[in-house]
Write an enzyme that holds these catalytic residues in place. Sequence first.
Site, mmCIF file in Angstrom:
data_model
loop_
_atom_site.group_PDB
_atom_site.id
_atom_site.type_symbol
_atom_site.label_atom_id
_atom_site.label_comp_id
_atom_site.label_asym_id
_atom_site.label_seq_id
_atom_site.Cartn_x
_atom_site.Cartn_y
_atom_site.Cartn_z
ATOM 1 N N ARG A 48 6.057 50.505 6.933
ATOM 2 C CA ARG A 48 6.482 51.872 7.224
ATOM 3 C C ARG A 48 7.418 51.899 8.424
ATOM 4 N NH1 ARG A 48 2.147 54.478 9.085
ATOM 5 N NH2 ARG A 48 3.027 54.413 11.158
ATOM 6 N N TYR A 101 24.157 71.330 -0.430
ATOM 7 C CA TYR A 101 23.178 70.912 -1.424
ATOM 8 C C TYR A 101 22.003 71.896 -1.417
ATOM 9 C CZ TYR A 101 19.836 68.003 -3.868
ATOM 10 O OH TYR A 101 18.917 67.538 -4.764
ATOM 11 N N LYS A 198 23.315 58.691 -4.925
ATOM 12 C CA LYS A 198 24.558 59.004 -5.613
ATOM 13 C C LYS A 198 25.450 57.764 -5.668
ATOM 14 C CE LYS A 198 22.447 62.897 -5.518
ATOM 15 N NZ LYS A 198 22.588 63.916 -4.496
#
Length: 383
Positions: A48, A101, A198
Amino acid sequence: MGFRTDQIHAGVTPDPATGAILTPIHQSTTFAQSSVEEYMAKGYSYSRSANPTVSALQERLATLEGGISAWAFATGMAATNGVFMALLNAGDHAVISDVAYGGTYRLATKVFSRFGVDFTFADTSNLDEVAASVTERTRLIFTETPANPTLKYTDIAGVSEIATSRGIPHAVDNTFLTSYFQRPLELGADLAVHSTTKYFDGHNATVGGAVVCRDEKQAEEIAFVQNAAGLIMSPMVAWLTLQGSKTLSERMERQSANALAVAEFLEAHPKVISVTYPGLASFPQHDLAVKQASGFGAMAWFEVQGGVEAGKRLMRSLRVWTLAENLGSVESLITHPVTMTHADVEPRERLRVGITDGLVRISVGMEDAEDLVDDLAQGLDQL
Ligand SMILES: *Cc1c(COP(=O)(O)O)cnc(C)c1O
């Protein structure tokens, strides 16, 4: 090194243990320590906090964007969340591009507003409006350019000047053009944010995000939140993104060329009312698009005669284009923002910023341009 060399080599070297040319997927939660005294001697303790495969990607992204460091996140939204968490406290205010967005708008209005942070959604293409939106309490200016889905451009250098003169960090969501076409940090921005989902991935394989920093203190704050809130990217996603990013420049070039061909076809078609693509001379901010970035990207939108119903019929009749959310992949995708990506933005707010019901958004992929055009032509013929 040049961008094409860096996108292949930055951050990675053959594995010292085996010579494997691809960075191994370090699919391991924890890392054995040789002694208590030498805790973290190799730089890793728990995935993590940091993971070697993720670190390799982070180094590549920092190099490509020209930052001092980059932090990879589970998603693009986790990256934006990381920026908000690192820089905003209760009582603070942030200015965000009014076209952005849909998830950014949702995160601000539905989550951070609950924690006492105020937002102004400003037309950041208008520098006077940006300056007028800043208050004593403003601690972040967050712009997206070109903006999803209308492609409105913000003058990055202009906003950065306003931000810097008031000591406010300016973060730019650089997802649509990527580090290959647009360099926010070199234009004066402090942070570049990406949905690596993307173009960096480019193959519809992963969701991921990144924040690239140019200031040591902000980099530490972002890294702290990445660990504290558990926002880090997984090793498998980092590995896939390392592979996808090797061809970023070539995909951006080809997809942009395809987008121009498609946009020119649509602009000449009698059933198309309007088409918006930054590479067209008719694009209202064409000059800024030319000045600010080295390419126009592969996103466009258009409206057909017959409104929403005709748009829906067109989307149903296509064979090469896929009706799907997401963008940036080698596959060409078509989306109806009002019912899909921007459904969570209130109708009034959508209309105010130009997201009309009939807007059809396209993400142009890497197929043969002729096939993309022919498919649209047969779909439009049926209207
Ligand atoms: C997709 C997208 C995001 C969010 O990224 P996810 O990876 O889907 O969380 C943020 N900004 C822009 C401009 C996007 O297109």
